[in-house]
Scaffold this motif. Structure first.
Motif, PDB file in Angstrom:
ATOM      1  N   GLY A 202     -89.859  36.550  63.683  1.00  0.00           N
ATOM      2  CA  GLY A 202     -88.898  36.411  62.598  1.00  0.00           C
ATOM      3  C   GLY A 202     -87.709  37.329  62.775  1.00  0.00           C
ATOM      4  O   GLY A 202     -86.781  37.302  61.988  1.00  0.00           O
ATOM      5  N   ALA A 203     -87.739  38.159  63.815  1.00  0.00           N
ATOM      6  CA  ALA A 203     -86.656  39.107  64.068  1.00  0.00           C
ATOM      7  C   ALA A 203     -86.582  39.379  65.565  1.00  0.00           C
ATOM      8  O   ALA A 203     -87.507  39.076  66.317  1.00  0.00           O
ATOM      9  N   ILE A 204     -85.479  39.951  65.970  1.00  0.00           N
ATOM     10  CA  ILE A 204     -85.312  40.388  67.360  1.00  0.00           C
ATOM     11  C   ILE A 204     -85.127  41.895  67.336  1.00  0.00           C
ATOM     12  O   ILE A 204     -84.272  42.422  66.616  1.00  0.00           O
ATOM     13  N   ARG A 205     -85.943  42.586  68.112  1.00  0.00           N
ATOM     14  CA  ARG A 205     -85.873  44.045  68.218  1.00  0.00           C
ATOM     15  C   ARG A 205     -85.036  44.371  69.437  1.00  0.00           C
ATOM     16  O   ARG A 205     -85.310  43.891  70.534  1.00  0.00           O
ATOM     17  N   ARG A 206     -84.001  45.160  69.256  1.00  0.00           N
ATOM     18  CA  ARG A 206     -83.136  45.538  70.379  1.00  0.00           C
ATOM     19  C   ARG A 206     -83.123  47.053  70.531  1.00  0.00           C
ATOM     20  O   ARG A 206     -82.865  47.777  69.581  1.00  0.00           O
ATOM     21  N   ARG A 207     -83.400  47.532  71.740  1.00  0.00           N
ATOM     22  CA  ARG A 207     -83.253  48.952  72.075  1.00  0.00           C
ATOM     23  C   ARG A 207     -81.831  49.111  72.577  1.00  0.00           C
ATOM     24  O   ARG A 207     -81.393  48.388  73.467  1.00  0.00           O
ATOM     25  N   ARG A 208     -81.114  50.056  72.014  1.00  0.00           N
ATOM     26  CA  ARG A 208     -79.709  50.253  72.369  1.00  0.00           C
ATOM     27  C   ARG A 208     -79.477  51.660  72.888  1.00  0.00           C
ATOM     28  O   ARG A 208     -80.222  52.581  72.585  1.00  0.00           O
ATOM     29  N   TYR A 209     -78.386  51.780  73.666  1.00  0.00           N
ATOM     30  CA  TYR A 209     -78.007  53.040  74.295  1.00  0.00           C
ATOM     31  C   TYR A 209     -76.515  53.232  74.075  1.00  0.00           C
ATOM     32  O   TYR A 209     -75.721  52.305  74.216  1.00  0.00           O
ATOM     33  N   CYS A 210     -76.124  54.467  73.737  1.00  0.00           N
ATOM     34  CA  CYS A 210     -74.708  54.790  73.556  1.00  0.00           C
ATOM     35  C   CYS A 210     -74.220  55.518  74.810  1.00  0.00           C
ATOM     36  O   CYS A 210     -74.699  56.620  75.110  1.00  0.00           O
ATOM     37  N   PRO A 211     -73.263  54.952  75.541  1.00  0.00           N
ATOM     38  CA  PRO A 211     -72.756  55.621  76.743  1.00  0.00           C
ATOM     39  C   PRO A 211     -71.938  56.877  76.420  1.00  0.00           C
ATOM     40  O   PRO A 211     -71.802  57.757  77.264  1.00  0.00           O
ATOM     41  N   ALA A 212     -71.436  56.994  75.198  1.00  0.00           N
ATOM     42  CA  ALA A 212     -70.620  58.153  74.843  1.00  0.00           C
ATOM     43  C   ALA A 212     -71.457  59.411  74.623  1.00  0.00           C
ATOM     44  O   ALA A 212     -71.127  60.484  75.123  1.00  0.00           O
ATOM     45  N   CYS A 213     -72.568  59.286  73.873  1.00  0.00           N
ATOM     46  CA  CYS A 213     -73.351  60.486  73.553  1.00  0.00           C
ATOM     47  C   CYS A 213     -74.761  60.461  74.164  1.00  0.00           C
ATOM     48  O   CYS A 213     -75.481  61.457  74.084  1.00  0.00           O
ATOM     49  N   GLY A 214     -75.147  59.323  74.743  1.00  0.00           N
ATOM     50  CA  GLY A 214     -76.475  59.217  75.337  1.00  0.00           C
ATOM     51  C   GLY A 214     -77.579  58.911  74.337  1.00  0.00           C
ATOM     52  O   GLY A 214     -78.756  58.875  74.691  1.00  0.00           O
ATOM     53  N   GLY A 215     -77.211  58.689  73.091  1.00  0.00           N
ATOM     54  CA  GLY A 215     -78.208  58.406  72.053  1.00  0.00           C
ATOM     55  C   GLY A 215     -78.874  57.059  72.247  1.00  0.00           C
ATOM     56  O   GLY A 215     -78.269  56.110  72.753  1.00  0.00           O
ATOM     57  N   ARG A 216     -80.143  56.983  71.865  1.00  0.00           N
ATOM     58  CA  ARG A 216     -80.894  55.733  71.912  1.00  0.00           C
ATOM     59  C   ARG A 216     -81.371  55.410  70.508  1.00  0.00           C
ATOM     60  O   ARG A 216     -81.787  56.291  69.770  1.00  0.00           O
ATOM     61  N   PHE A 217     -81.307  54.130  70.149  1.00  0.00           N
ATOM     62  CA  PHE A 217     -81.761  53.708  68.826  1.00  0.00           C
ATOM     63  C   PHE A 217     -82.183  52.248  68.875  1.00  0.00           C
ATOM     64  O   PHE A 217     -81.928  51.536  69.850  1.00  0.00           O
ATOM     65  N   THR A 218     -82.866  51.827  67.833  1.00  0.00           N
ATOM     66  CA  THR A 218     -83.392  50.466  67.745  1.00  0.00           C
ATOM     67  C   THR A 218     -82.738  49.736  66.583  1.00  0.00           C
ATOM     68  O   THR A 218     -82.550  50.309  65.513  1.00  0.00           O
ATOM     69  N   THR A 219     -82.407  48.472  66.806  1.00  0.00           N
ATOM     70  CA  THR A 219     -81.905  47.632  65.726  1.00  0.00           C
ATOM     71  C   THR A 219     -82.791  46.390  65.640  1.00  0.00           C
ATOM     72  O   THR A 219     -83.459  46.022  66.614  1.00  0.00           O
ATOM     73  N   TYR A 220     -82.796  45.782  64.473  1.00  0.00           N
ATOM     74  CA  TYR A 220     -83.527  44.538  64.252  1.00  0.00           C
ATOM     75  C   TYR A 220     -82.550  43.507  63.724  1.00  0.00           C
ATOM     76  O   TYR A 220     -81.776  43.789  62.809  1.00  0.00           O
TER      77      TYR A 220
END
Length: 155
Positions: free
Chosen positions: A23-41
């Motif tokens: 019912g959703a798509i889980r995406r792992r994301r990466y920020c090239p500016a600060c190196g942060g990683r986070f998840t969105t749905y």
């Protein structure tokens, strides 16, 4: 997608997979500016729902607010977090399928109470205490008395 850490405008998707029983798509994301990683749905939203409060005030339906109230009711109860996600998704689908974009807040409360009553009585009572605005211990007693089946009287 904007980075939640540094507000950089462009983040990269590193991994995508189905979630929440597809019912959703889980995406792992990466920020090239600060190196942060986070998840969105990402979830499919069939229509924009509006909650009509008892004061006739209107506000956009907030799935996260619904999820928080359900999780608060189920706090420290033996319910799997995936089951809670399924419960929330089922309630949202039911609201979207009502056919009306304007949903009275009491209708949402009734649907949540009905769903909680099926999976955990304690969570049902917790949610009802807020939803029905219990003010005293007697309110709890009256509500719990309604839950208990009447016992046969011995003659």
């Amino acid at each position: 997608m904007r980075c939640p850490f540094c507000a950089h405008k462009d983040t990269q998707v590193k991994d995508s997979r189905p979630a929440d029983n597809r019912g959703a798509i889980r995406r792992r994301r990466y920020c090239p500016a600060c190196g942060g990683r986070f998840t969105t749905y990402e979830r499919v939203q069939l229509r924009d729902l509006v909650v009509v409060k008892s004061s006739n005030r209107r506000e956009q339906f907030d799935r996260d607010k619904l999820d928080r109230s359900i999780r608060l009711s189920l706090q420290k109860r033996p319910i799997d977090p995936d089951r809670i996600d399924q419960l929330t998704s089922g309630i949202v689908r039911r609201l979207e399928s009502l056919g009306d974009m304007d949903i009275p807040s009491n209708k949402i409360g009734e649907i949540v109470m009905e769903a909680l009553a099926r999976i955990d009585t304690v969570a049902y009572v917790r949610f009802a205490s807020v939803y029905k605005n219990f003010q005293a211990a007697g309110d709890f007693e009256d509500f719990i008395h309604e839950l208990r089946p009447t016992e046969p009287v011995d003659s």
